[in-house]
Write a protein that holds these residues in place. Structure first.
Motif, mmCIF file in Angstrom:
data_model
loop_
_atom_site.group_PDB
_atom_site.id
_atom_site.type_symbol
_atom_site.label_atom_id
_atom_site.label_comp_id
_atom_site.label_asym_id
_atom_site.label_seq_id
_atom_site.Cartn_x
_atom_site.Cartn_y
_atom_site.Cartn_z
ATOM 1 N N LYS A 33 6.606 -3.557 -10.733
ATOM 2 C CA LYS A 33 6.525 -3.052 -12.106
ATOM 3 C C LYS A 33 7.741 -3.488 -12.931
ATOM 4 C CE LYS A 33 5.205 0.829 -14.847
ATOM 5 N NZ LYS A 33 4.522 2.125 -14.831
ATOM 6 N N THR A 34 8.925 -3.449 -12.307
ATOM 7 C CA THR A 34 10.140 -3.849 -13.028
ATOM 8 C C THR A 34 10.099 -5.336 -13.380
ATOM 9 O OG1 THR A 34 11.331 -2.157 -11.777
ATOM 10 C CG2 THR A 34 12.652 -3.742 -12.982
ATOM 11 N N ILE A 35 9.677 -6.173 -12.436
ATOM 12 C CA ILE A 35 9.624 -7.619 -12.699
ATOM 13 C C ILE A 35 8.583 -7.918 -13.788
ATOM 14 C CG2 ILE A 35 9.138 -9.893 -11.692
ATOM 15 C CD1 ILE A 35 10.160 -8.777 -9.026
ATOM 16 N N LYS A 36 7.493 -7.148 -13.770
ATOM 17 C CA LYS A 36 6.422 -7.338 -14.755
ATOM 18 C C LYS A 36 6.891 -7.138 -16.193
ATOM 19 C CE LYS A 36 1.934 -8.177 -13.895
ATOM 20 N NZ LYS A 36 1.100 -9.070 -14.707
ATOM 21 N N THR A 37 7.999 -6.375 -16.373
ATOM 22 C CA THR A 37 8.503 -6.187 -17.736
ATOM 23 C C THR A 37 9.078 -7.488 -18.285
ATOM 24 O OG1 THR A 37 10.715 -5.567 -16.956
ATOM 25 C CG2 THR A 37 9.154 -3.768 -17.323
ATOM 26 N N TYR A 71 0.828 -1.207 0.000
ATOM 27 C CA TYR A 71 0.000 0.000 0.000
ATOM 28 C C TYR A 71 0.867 1.264 0.000
ATOM 29 C CZ TYR A 71 -3.310 -3.565 1.428
ATOM 30 O OH TYR A 71 -4.064 -4.698 1.471
ATOM 31 N N GLY A 72 2.160 1.107 -0.275
ATOM 32 C CA GLY A 72 3.091 2.228 -0.163
ATOM 33 C C GLY A 72 3.021 3.228 -1.305
ATOM 34 N N GLY A 73 2.327 2.891 -2.384
ATOM 35 C CA GLY A 73 2.222 3.813 -3.512
ATOM 36 C C GLY A 73 3.392 3.697 -4.471
ATOM 37 N N SER A 74 3.402 4.606 -5.452
ATOM 38 C CA SER A 74 4.330 4.468 -6.579
ATOM 39 C C SER A 74 5.789 4.605 -6.176
ATOM 40 C CB SER A 74 4.006 5.508 -7.645
ATOM 41 O OG SER A 74 4.142 6.798 -7.091
ATOM 42 N N GLU A 75 6.070 5.187 -5.004
ATOM 43 C CA GLU A 75 7.458 5.380 -4.586
ATOM 44 C C GLU A 75 7.966 4.235 -3.720
ATOM 45 O OE1 GLU A 75 9.672 8.384 -5.123
ATOM 46 O OE2 GLU A 75 8.338 8.139 -6.826
ATOM 47 N N ASP A 76 7.083 3.290 -3.379
ATOM 48 C CA ASP A 76 7.518 2.195 -2.505
ATOM 49 C C ASP A 76 8.312 1.171 -3.310
ATOM 50 O OD1 ASP A 76 6.563 1.189 0.457
ATOM 51 O OD2 ASP A 76 7.151 -0.470 -0.859
ATOM 52 N N ILE A 77 9.315 0.608 -2.670
ATOM 53 C CA ILE A 77 10.189 -0.352 -3.345
ATOM 54 C C ILE A 77 9.391 -1.566 -3.859
ATOM 55 C CG2 ILE A 77 10.900 -1.395 -1.137
ATOM 56 C CD1 ILE A 77 13.233 -1.120 -4.121
ATOM 57 N N VAL A 78 8.346 -1.975 -3.119
ATOM 58 C CA VAL A 78 7.543 -3.126 -3.552
ATOM 59 C C VAL A 78 6.864 -2.815 -4.892
ATOM 60 C CG1 VAL A 78 5.510 -4.532 -3.026
ATOM 61 C CG2 VAL A 78 7.169 -4.024 -1.237
ATOM 62 N N THR A 79 6.288 -1.623 -4.986
ATOM 63 C CA THR A 79 5.600 -1.222 -6.213
ATOM 64 C C THR A 79 6.574 -1.133 -7.385
ATOM 65 O OG1 THR A 79 4.366 0.190 -4.708
ATOM 66 C CG2 THR A 79 3.875 0.415 -7.047
ATOM 67 N N VAL A 80 7.718 -0.501 -7.125
ATOM 68 C CA VAL A 80 8.718 -0.316 -8.180
ATOM 69 C C VAL A 80 9.250 -1.668 -8.658
ATOM 70 C CG1 VAL A 80 11.001 0.630 -8.648
ATOM 71 C CG2 VAL A 80 9.349 1.989 -7.395
ATOM 72 N N GLY A 131 -0.565 2.279 -7.021
ATOM 73 C CA GLY A 131 0.351 3.241 -7.649
ATOM 74 C C GLY A 131 1.275 2.641 -8.691
ATOM 75 N N THR A 132 1.028 1.376 -9.111
ATOM 76 C CA THR A 132 1.934 0.724 -10.064
ATOM 77 C C THR A 132 2.037 1.492 -11.382
ATOM 78 O OG1 THR A 132 1.485 -1.419 -9.093
ATOM 79 C CG2 THR A 132 2.393 -1.432 -11.304
ATOM 80 N N SER A 133 0.919 2.065 -11.839
ATOM 81 C CA SER A 133 0.953 2.731 -13.149
ATOM 82 C C SER A 133 1.912 3.913 -13.150
ATOM 83 C CB SER A 133 -0.452 3.186 -13.530
ATOM 84 O OG SER A 133 -0.974 4.012 -12.510
ATOM 85 N N ARG A 134 2.060 4.566 -12.004
ATOM 86 C CA ARG A 134 2.940 5.742 -11.941
ATOM 87 C C ARG A 134 4.372 5.375 -11.537
ATOM 88 N NH1 ARG A 134 1.204 8.318 -7.797
ATOM 89 N NH2 ARG A 134 -0.599 6.960 -7.490
ATOM 90 N N ALA A 135 4.588 4.109 -11.157
ATOM 91 C CA ALA A 135 5.922 3.725 -10.670
ATOM 92 C C ALA A 135 6.917 3.661 -11.818
ATOM 93 C CB ALA A 135 5.842 2.376 -9.971
ATOM 94 N N ARG A 136 8.195 3.849 -11.488
ATOM 95 C CA ARG A 136 9.232 3.777 -12.522
ATOM 96 C C ARG A 136 9.760 2.356 -12.635
ATOM 97 N NH1 ARG A 136 12.640 7.842 -11.700
ATOM 98 N NH2 ARG A 136 12.443 8.498 -9.552
ATOM 99 N N ILE A 137 10.430 2.099 -13.755
ATOM 100 C CA ILE A 137 11.066 0.804 -13.968
ATOM 101 C C ILE A 137 12.565 0.977 -13.727
ATOM 102 C CG2 ILE A 137 11.701 -0.855 -15.774
ATOM 103 C CD1 ILE A 137 8.840 -0.287 -16.942
ATOM 104 N N LEU A 138 13.140 0.085 -12.927
ATOM 105 C CA LEU A 138 14.565 0.193 -12.594
ATOM 106 C C LEU A 138 15.411 -0.475 -13.680
ATOM 107 C CD1 LEU A 138 14.282 -0.852 -8.845
ATOM 108 C CD2 LEU A 138 14.430 1.475 -9.725
ATOM 109 N N THR A 139 16.466 0.199 -14.109
ATOM 110 C CA THR A 139 17.393 -0.390 -15.078
ATOM 111 C C THR A 139 18.819 -0.268 -14.532
ATOM 112 O OG1 THR A 139 17.752 1.692 -16.223
ATOM 113 C CG2 THR A 139 15.946 0.325 -17.037
ATOM 114 N N ASP A 140 19.761 -0.980 -15.170
ATOM 115 C CA ASP A 140 21.168 -0.864 -14.764
ATOM 116 C C ASP A 140 21.626 0.592 -14.851
ATOM 117 O OD1 ASP A 140 21.523 -3.447 -14.156
ATOM 118 O OD2 ASP A 140 22.761 -3.977 -15.896
ATOM 119 N N ASP A 141 21.104 1.290 -15.845
ATOM 120 C CA ASP A 141 21.530 2.664 -16.061
ATOM 121 C C ASP A 141 20.925 3.621 -15.034
ATOM 122 O OD1 ASP A 141 23.018 4.535 -17.372
ATOM 123 O OD2 ASP A 141 21.451 5.008 -18.828
#
Lengths: 302, 194
Positions: A213-217, A201-210, A281-291
């Motif tokens: 979303k990243t794993i979903k890619t 429930y942490g929203g788009s800035e929470d590590i779980v959400t981020v 908040g998943t839709s607003r979360a960012r996707i983490l990359t190596d860069d």
């Protein structure tokens, strides 16, 4: 009645001092990564890294006393096909390894742990026994997967450490490129299980959400198991088209528990925490990359 | 210092989150600076014009801006030379990141290290001023390093992709180089006129 006062005080002092004695530091060392401490308290053995608890084990039975989130790592046995080979990134007190060895006798485990001193402590104080079925490799998890030529049925990642400022997770283990590597090292239908400290429930800035979303890619299905007694959330990812059917899972759990002579008893209870939807908040979360993986700003202290 | 902090992050994707990545990164940058100070000082005495250091900075800037294009594959090559299926010996787990950071960061950081003695040489005209001038230049350079550490660690990493930070650092180095070259030409023409 007058005499009772001092006696009570004396009793108080006695119980207080015995409480101090009940907590005893068994071993302490400093490695390149952590200050490692093993403490016995009230029949339990604790593993501390830099004064935060990493693992817990009952002194009477090494299979008991673990944290709740550990039990969600049994879920892959419900979700996937047959599991024969497991890779586990991060050793700690080896709670998962001991459970897998005990409940699934035909499974082979490779544990990858970066800190050799953690391996020594787990062997000496937490009943972790390397064997033909359980190999321990001292290496960085991502390098191990990149150099490995094998494919596995289940890859478990629990490489967290925490300190008083919050959680710390190696940024190389949370990016899209890393999850693609994990998928490459999994057999078709293989599963990744990942312990994350945060909130659904942490929203788009929470590590779980981020992370979701990243794993979903990379993985088509991602399930969440938030622990009831701590901030751990276990993310389970499978790259299959069909989403899971909850009623079928319950049936499979029942048949597993009825059929085998040795099977993990808490499957059904833990299954109740399954969340199939995306965190807030998943839709607003960012996707983490190596860069670009600004996770140091995402991991908040409680 | 920006290169040092961001560089450690870049190396971690290939060499892992090992402690040794930080150790080697710090060691290699210090080595580069030592070489740069020495060579820079010698060159400054021989060619007391900002043009040479300008061209070197231009080159180092180009190199820095291109780091994201080759660093990861280069570092992976270092790790992948070990036979697959066997554990990497501990000695190589320790030394590999040092080789990696040397191949990526040694060159640009040597050139950056040359700037300080060069500036001392160019800014002093009388021996009686050397103490003051070199003190000023060392102080300025160290303050720059401090800013570099905190800005990259506290701000840049959370806001910008690593590749863009390298490009920016490279472009800034190139601009500095161009300024030196320009300054050199100006000085020449001034000298010619007098």
């Amino acid at each position: 009645m007058k005499r009772l006062g001092p006696i009570l005080v004396l009793l108080g002092i006695l119980s207080y001092s015995s409480a101090i004695q009940a907590s005893q530091t068994v071993f302490q060392t400093t490695s390149a990564y952590h200050n490692i401490k093993v403490v016995d308290e009230d029949g339990m053995r604790y593993l501390y890294f830099d004064n935060t608890t990493e693992s817990r084990m009952s002194l009477d039975n090494p299979l008991e006393g673990h944290f709740e989130y550990i039990e969600y790592f049994h879920m892959p046995w419900l979700l996937g096909q047959e599991i024969r080979t497991v890779v586990m990134l991060g050793l700690g007190g080896g709670s998962i390894q001991k459970a897998v060895e005990h409940y699934y006798p035909d499974v082979n485990i490779i544990t990858v742990e970066l800190d050799p001193k953690v391996v020594d402590v787990a062997k000496e104080y937490f009943h972790v026994r390397p064997s033909a079925r359980h190999r321990i490799v001292i290496e960085d998890g991502r390098i191990f997967l990149r150099r490995s030529q094998q494919r596995f049925d289940l890859i478990i990642i629990d490489a967290y450490t925490a300190n008083r400022y919050g959680s710390y997770i190696p940024y190389t283990l949370v990016t899209k490129e890393f999850f693609e590597l994990v998928k490459q090292r999994l057999n078709p239908g293989g599963i990744m299980a990942y312990n994350v400290i945060g909130s659904i429930y942490g929203g788009s800035e929470d590590i779980v959400t981020v992370m979701y979303k990243t794993i979903k890619t990379t993985f088509k299905q991602v399930y969440l198991f938030p622990a009831s007694t701590s901030r751990n959330v276990v993310l389970i990812a499978v790259d299959t088209d069909e989403p899971v059917d909850t009623t079928q899972l319950a049936k499979k759990a029942e048949s597993l528990m009825a059929g085998k002579d040795r099977s993990y008893p808490g499957l059904l209870t833990r299954l109740k925490n399954l969340r199939t939807g995306a965190p807030l908040g998943t839709s607003r979360a960012r996707i983490l990359t190596d860069d670009f993986a600004p996770i140091d700003g995402l991991l908040k202290a409680e | 210092m920006v290169l040092e902090i961001i560089g450690a992050r870049l190396l971690a994707t290939s060499f892992g989150g090992a402690f040794y990545v930080w150790v080697s990164q710090i060691g290699v940058i210090m080595l580069a600076l030592a070489i740069g100070y020495y060579v820079g000082g010698r060159l400054a005495d021989r060619f007391a014009s900002p043009s040479l250091i300008g061209y070197l900075l231009l080159l180092a800037g180009c190199f820095t801006a291109l780091i994201p294009n080759f660093a990861t594959s280069l570092a992976n090559m270092i790790v992948d030379r070990h036979p697959i299926g066997k554990d990497i010996p501990l000695i190589w787990q320790k030394l590999d990141p040092a080789f990696g950071s040397a191949m990526i960061f040694l060159l640009p950081c040597i050139v950056l290290g040359m700037v300080c003695p060069y500036m001392i040489r160019l800014a002093t005209s009388r021996i009686s001023e050397v103490g003051k001038v070199s003190g000023l230049i060392y102080a300025a350079s160290t303050i720059g390093s401090i800013v570099g550490v905190f800005v990259s660690g506290y701000v840049l990493i959370d806001r910008m992709p690593i590749s863009r930070i390298f490009r920016l650092a490279g472009i800034m180095t190139m601009i500095l180089g161009l300024m030196c070259i320009l300054g050199g030409h100006l000085r020449h023409t001034l000298e010619d006129n007098t």
